[in-house]
Scaffold this motif. Sequence first.
Motif, mmCIF file in Angstrom:
data_model
loop_
_atom_site.group_PDB
_atom_site.id
_atom_site.type_symbol
_atom_site.label_atom_id
_atom_site.label_comp_id
_atom_site.label_asym_id
_atom_site.label_seq_id
_atom_site.Cartn_x
_atom_site.Cartn_y
_atom_site.Cartn_z
ATOM 1 N N GLY A 3 -7.444 -83.162 66.685
ATOM 2 C CA GLY A 3 -8.032 -82.376 65.854
ATOM 3 C C GLY A 3 -8.540 -80.986 65.788
ATOM 4 O O GLY A 3 -8.487 -80.239 66.787
ATOM 5 N N ILE A 4 -8.531 -80.237 64.728
ATOM 6 C CA ILE A 4 -9.172 -78.950 64.579
ATOM 7 C C ILE A 4 -10.369 -78.967 63.399
ATOM 8 O O ILE A 4 -10.166 -79.554 62.502
ATOM 9 C CB ILE A 4 -7.857 -77.906 64.039
ATOM 10 C CG1 ILE A 4 -6.978 -77.992 65.211
ATOM 11 C CG2 ILE A 4 -8.447 -76.613 63.962
ATOM 12 C CD1 ILE A 4 -5.467 -76.983 64.770
ATOM 13 N N LEU A 47 -13.684 -80.909 77.131
ATOM 14 C CA LEU A 47 -12.240 -81.557 76.855
ATOM 15 C C LEU A 47 -11.555 -80.914 75.951
ATOM 16 O O LEU A 47 -10.401 -80.667 75.650
ATOM 17 C CB LEU A 47 -12.337 -82.753 76.544
ATOM 18 C CG LEU A 47 -12.651 -83.895 77.568
ATOM 19 C CD1 LEU A 47 -12.807 -85.532 77.253
ATOM 20 C CD2 LEU A 47 -11.717 -83.685 78.912
ATOM 21 N N GLY A 48 -12.354 -80.107 74.941
ATOM 22 C CA GLY A 48 -11.792 -79.252 73.969
ATOM 23 C C GLY A 48 -11.858 -77.737 74.072
ATOM 24 O O GLY A 48 -12.331 -77.464 75.321
ATOM 25 N N THR A 49 -11.506 -77.062 73.314
ATOM 26 C CA THR A 49 -11.635 -75.481 73.132
ATOM 27 C C THR A 49 -12.224 -75.102 71.758
ATOM 28 O O THR A 49 -11.761 -75.388 71.034
ATOM 29 C CB THR A 49 -10.083 -74.809 73.230
ATOM 30 O OG1 THR A 49 -9.671 -75.447 74.432
ATOM 31 C CG2 THR A 49 -10.018 -73.436 73.754
ATOM 32 N N THR A 53 -10.096 -67.779 73.927
ATOM 33 C CA THR A 53 -10.744 -69.265 73.957
ATOM 34 C C THR A 53 -12.306 -69.111 74.288
ATOM 35 O O THR A 53 -12.622 -68.016 75.096
ATOM 36 C CB THR A 53 -10.148 -70.116 75.123
ATOM 37 O OG1 THR A 53 -10.181 -69.510 76.419
ATOM 38 C CG2 THR A 53 -8.455 -70.093 74.832
ATOM 39 N N GLY A 54 -13.065 -70.174 74.274
ATOM 40 C CA GLY A 54 -14.431 -70.031 74.485
ATOM 41 C C GLY A 54 -14.790 -69.712 76.001
ATOM 42 O O GLY A 54 -15.555 -68.990 76.678
ATOM 43 N N THR A 55 -13.939 -70.266 77.174
ATOM 44 C CA THR A 55 -13.766 -70.073 78.679
ATOM 45 C C THR A 55 -13.494 -68.627 78.864
ATOM 46 O O THR A 55 -14.163 -67.965 79.538
ATOM 47 C CB THR A 55 -12.875 -71.161 79.168
ATOM 48 O OG1 THR A 55 -13.074 -72.256 78.746
ATOM 49 C CG2 THR A 55 -13.115 -70.975 80.759
ATOM 50 N N GLN A 56 -12.709 -68.161 78.301
ATOM 51 C CA GLN A 56 -12.407 -66.752 78.421
ATOM 52 C C GLN A 56 -13.304 -65.891 78.097
ATOM 53 O O GLN A 56 -13.634 -64.549 78.877
ATOM 54 C CB GLN A 56 -10.760 -66.327 77.536
ATOM 55 C CG GLN A 56 -9.787 -66.885 78.273
ATOM 56 C CD GLN A 56 -8.568 -66.815 77.384
ATOM 57 O OE1 GLN A 56 -8.634 -66.433 76.229
ATOM 58 N NE2 GLN A 56 -7.232 -66.552 77.979
ATOM 59 N N ALA A 57 -13.804 -65.892 76.751
ATOM 60 C CA ALA A 57 -15.034 -65.310 76.313
ATOM 61 C C ALA A 57 -16.253 -65.137 77.391
ATOM 62 O O ALA A 57 -17.024 -64.169 77.757
ATOM 63 C CB ALA A 57 -15.408 -65.553 74.892
ATOM 64 N N TYR A 78 -12.822 -75.049 66.571
ATOM 65 C CA TYR A 78 -12.887 -76.238 67.505
ATOM 66 C C TYR A 78 -11.442 -76.884 67.492
ATOM 67 O O TYR A 78 -10.996 -77.222 66.491
ATOM 68 C CB TYR A 78 -13.834 -77.188 67.466
ATOM 69 C CG TYR A 78 -15.465 -76.848 67.529
ATOM 70 C CD1 TYR A 78 -15.478 -75.516 68.364
ATOM 71 C CD2 TYR A 78 -16.181 -77.218 66.523
ATOM 72 C CE1 TYR A 78 -17.086 -75.182 68.429
ATOM 73 C CE2 TYR A 78 -17.755 -76.638 66.641
ATOM 74 C CZ TYR A 78 -17.952 -75.602 67.265
ATOM 75 O OH TYR A 78 -19.250 -75.275 67.391
ATOM 76 N N VAL A 79 -10.870 -76.761 68.724
ATOM 77 C CA VAL A 79 -9.585 -77.764 69.157
ATOM 78 C C VAL A 79 -9.686 -78.658 70.097
ATOM 79 O O VAL A 79 -10.530 -78.455 71.026
ATOM 80 C CB VAL A 79 -8.333 -76.817 69.259
ATOM 81 C CG1 VAL A 79 -6.983 -77.458 69.288
ATOM 82 C CG2 VAL A 79 -8.164 -75.666 68.151
#
Length: 80
Positions: A24-25, A49-51, A62-66, A78-79
């Motif tokens: 889902g998105i 588990l999502g991004t 992505t949220g992690t990179q930011a 959200y993906v």
Amino acid sequence: MEERRLKKIKLKLKYDGKRGIIEGIRRVSTPGLRRYVAATEIPRVRGGLGTAIISTSRGIMTGTQARRSNVGGELLCYVW
């Protein structure tokens, strides 16, 4: 006549057999209501588990990179 360019996000789909990996998105920020987050407020999607996709001053991340770059921005979607 001036050309109008549409902004697009391209996703490459990955499959597990016949089932798609992306389930889902969900669009978060809309033209009528923009949602901005600081680097410390970037949400974890589905317990990690999502991004989350964020538009920052350094480009789309992505949220992690930011979080690693310590930059916030507009929360696009959200993906999972």
